[in-house]
Design an enzyme around this catalytic site. Sequence first.
Site, PDB file in Angstrom:
ATOM      1  N   LYS A 110       6.468  -1.872   2.076  1.00 60.39           N
ATOM      2  CA  LYS A 110       5.255  -1.264   2.649  1.00 60.39           C
ATOM      3  C   LYS A 110       4.110  -2.255   2.484  1.00 60.39           C
ATOM      4  CE  LYS A 110       3.273   3.360   3.230  1.00 60.39           C
ATOM      5  NZ  LYS A 110       3.313   3.385   4.695  1.00 60.39           N
ATOM      6  N   ARG A 133      -8.403 -20.241  -0.047  1.00 55.36           N
ATOM      7  CA  ARG A 133      -7.350 -20.005   0.940  1.00 55.36           C
ATOM      8  C   ARG A 133      -6.280 -21.096   0.931  1.00 55.36           C
ATOM      9  NH1 ARG A 133      -5.485 -20.690   5.942  1.00 55.36           N
ATOM     10  NH2 ARG A 133      -4.754 -18.830   7.036  1.00 55.36           N
ATOM     11  N   LEU A 150      11.236   1.473   6.986  1.00 55.18           N
ATOM     12  CA  LEU A 150      10.622   1.925   5.743  1.00 55.18           C
ATOM     13  C   LEU A 150      11.417   3.128   5.230  1.00 55.18           C
ATOM     14  CD1 LEU A 150       8.125   1.373   3.900  1.00 55.18           C
ATOM     15  CD2 LEU A 150       7.268   3.516   4.813  1.00 55.18           C
ATOM     16  N   ARG A 177       7.942   3.605  -4.974  1.00 56.93           N
ATOM     17  CA  ARG A 177       8.053   2.726  -3.802  1.00 56.93           C
ATOM     18  C   ARG A 177       7.025   1.605  -3.887  1.00 56.93           C
ATOM     19  NH1 ARG A 177       7.853   5.451   2.033  1.00 56.93           N
ATOM     20  NH2 ARG A 177       5.643   5.606   1.532  1.00 56.93           N
ATOM     21  N   HIS A 199      -1.701 -20.849   1.539  1.00 53.45           N
ATOM     22  CA  HIS A 199      -0.612 -19.874   1.692  1.00 53.45           C
ATOM     23  C   HIS A 199       0.128 -19.599   0.387  1.00 53.45           C
ATOM     24  CE1 HIS A 199      -1.484 -20.656   5.849  1.00 53.45           C
ATOM     25  NE2 HIS A 199      -0.590 -19.761   6.250  1.00 53.45           N
ATOM     26  N   GLU A 214      12.794   2.945  13.951  1.00 54.36           N
ATOM     27  CA  GLU A 214      11.876   3.989  13.461  1.00 54.36           C
ATOM     28  C   GLU A 214      10.670   4.022  14.383  1.00 54.36           C
ATOM     29  OE1 GLU A 214      10.209   3.043   9.571  1.00 54.36           O
ATOM     30  OE2 GLU A 214      10.203   0.904  10.026  1.00 54.36           O
ATOM     31  N   TYR A 228       0.820  -1.208   0.000  1.00 49.73           N
ATOM     32  CA  TYR A 228       0.000   0.000   0.000  1.00 49.73           C
ATOM     33  C   TYR A 228       0.852   1.255   0.000  1.00 49.73           C
ATOM     34  CZ  TYR A 228       0.809   1.065   4.966  1.00 49.73           C
ATOM     35  OH  TYR A 228       1.376   1.414   6.159  1.00 49.73           O
TER      36      TYR A 228
HETATM   37  O1  PSZ Z   1      -1.705   8.594   8.276  1.00 48.07           O
HETATM   38  C1  PSZ Z   1      -0.667   8.221   8.856  1.00 48.07           C
HETATM   39  O2  PSZ Z   1      -0.546   8.222  10.090  1.00 48.07           O
HETATM   40  C2  PSZ Z   1       0.495   7.762   8.033  1.00 48.07           C
HETATM   41  S1  PSZ Z   1       0.571   8.029   6.394  1.00 48.07           S
HETATM   42  C3  PSZ Z   1       2.063   7.279   6.225  1.00 48.07           C
HETATM   43  C4  PSZ Z   1       2.454   6.828   7.432  1.00 48.07           C
HETATM   44  C5  PSZ Z   1       1.586   7.117   8.470  1.00 48.07           C
HETATM   45  N1  PSZ Z   1       3.604   6.154   7.686  1.00 48.07           N
HETATM   46  C6  PSZ Z   1       4.545   5.702   6.737  1.00 48.07           C
HETATM   47  C7  PSZ Z   1       5.728   5.188   7.483  1.00 48.07           C
HETATM   48  C8  PSZ Z   1       5.688   3.919   8.114  1.00 48.07           C
HETATM   49  O3  PSZ Z   1       4.564   3.187   8.066  1.00 48.07           O
HETATM   50  C9  PSZ Z   1       6.833   3.447   8.798  1.00 48.07           C
HETATM   51  C10 PSZ Z   1       6.825   2.127   9.475  1.00 48.07           C
HETATM   52  N2  PSZ Z   1       7.945   4.196   8.827  1.00 48.07           N
HETATM   53  C11 PSZ Z   1       8.001   5.407   8.246  1.00 48.07           C
HETATM   54  C12 PSZ Z   1       6.896   5.946   7.588  1.00 48.07           C
HETATM   55  C13 PSZ Z   1       7.011   7.301   6.943  1.00 48.07           C
HETATM   56  O4  PSZ Z   1       7.080   7.154   5.545  1.00 48.07           O
HETATM   57  P1  PSZ Z   1       6.595   8.334   4.569  1.00 48.07           P
HETATM   58  O5  PSZ Z   1       7.399   9.522   4.944  1.00 48.07           O
HETATM   59  O6  PSZ Z   1       6.916   7.822   3.225  1.00 48.07           O
HETATM   60  O7  PSZ Z   1       5.152   8.525   4.820  1.00 48.07           O
END
Ligand code: PSZ
Length: 279
Positions: A146, A100, A202, A52, A102, A178, A33
């Site tokens: 992601k 279903r 990420l 990405r 895996h 992070e 996503y």
């Molecule tokens: O709406 C929200 O709270 C959002 S929108 C994007 C995110 C949160 N987070 C992205 C993300 C992440 O899921 C992790 C584990 N690390 C870093 C980030 C930041 O990534 P960018 O800057 O690309 O959104």
Amino acid sequence: MKEMILYGDRILKRDEVQIDIEDRAYQFGDGVYEVIRVYAGKPFCMQEHLERLEKSAAAIRLRLPEPVSKIRELLLRLLEVEGMRDGNLYLQVSRGVAPRNHAFPPDIKAQLVAYTQPSGRPVRELENGVRAITTQDIRWLRCDIKSLNLLGAVLAKQQAVERGAHEAILIRDGFVTEGSSTNIFGVKAGTLYTHPADHLILHGITRKITLDVARESGIPVREEALAEEELKQCEEVFLTSTTMEICPIVEIDGTPVGTGRPGPITRRLQEGFVRKIGI
Ligand code: PSZ
């Protein structure tokens, strides 16, 4: 807001969309996503987000249902239909629907879904900063993907909320990786630190912009992980994400960071970021 959904290559009303219970996103979290910020009707860094998405899809061996150029067009059409000025554009791609099992089903078609969520910039948080807690990073070893599998992030964020904080800072083997949904930066002796862009985090798009702004402003930068104790001794700490931008962290585990107020380097980076979004 009209609440329209991009479903495959069609834009439908929400109640016209039917998700199959054997969709692999639903059963396995088998998909990827993105969240793209929209400022004044324009998607910010759309190209970076779509690149990405392609990388995440390739990493889980998912074939996108359309070329990225087509996905871009469909997203722009959705934005136009919704007429959203400020908010987020959420999109996900599921591996698709199959009985279903895996292992990947043969001849499955990936399924794209996207929708808009209007929201303003988090002005109060950007100004005053937020509280954070630390917790162990229990996620898998491909945090650079992601993926729709977000249980590690969900459990960490819930701990933060239950402790009256906005974000959970994740610690793996004694080092800061992070946040549950953000990248984390610290300022130590005037140098900006953040975890290197490897498989443990990420590769945030806001992280990249922040590093660009820092380098353009002559702020010394090191992409090196901070130990948990080093983080707590930082003069300044902040988080970055698409929706939170560059947001000061003013308290960690109940102890103030630096003066307990957003610091000067954070402020300079925030100003540089606002210049980049051009609003
Ligand atoms: O709406 C929200 O709270 C959002 S929108 C994007 C995110 C949160 N987070 C992205 C993300 C992440 O899921 C992790 C584990 N690390 C870093 C980030 C930041 O990534 P960018 O800057 O690309 O959104």
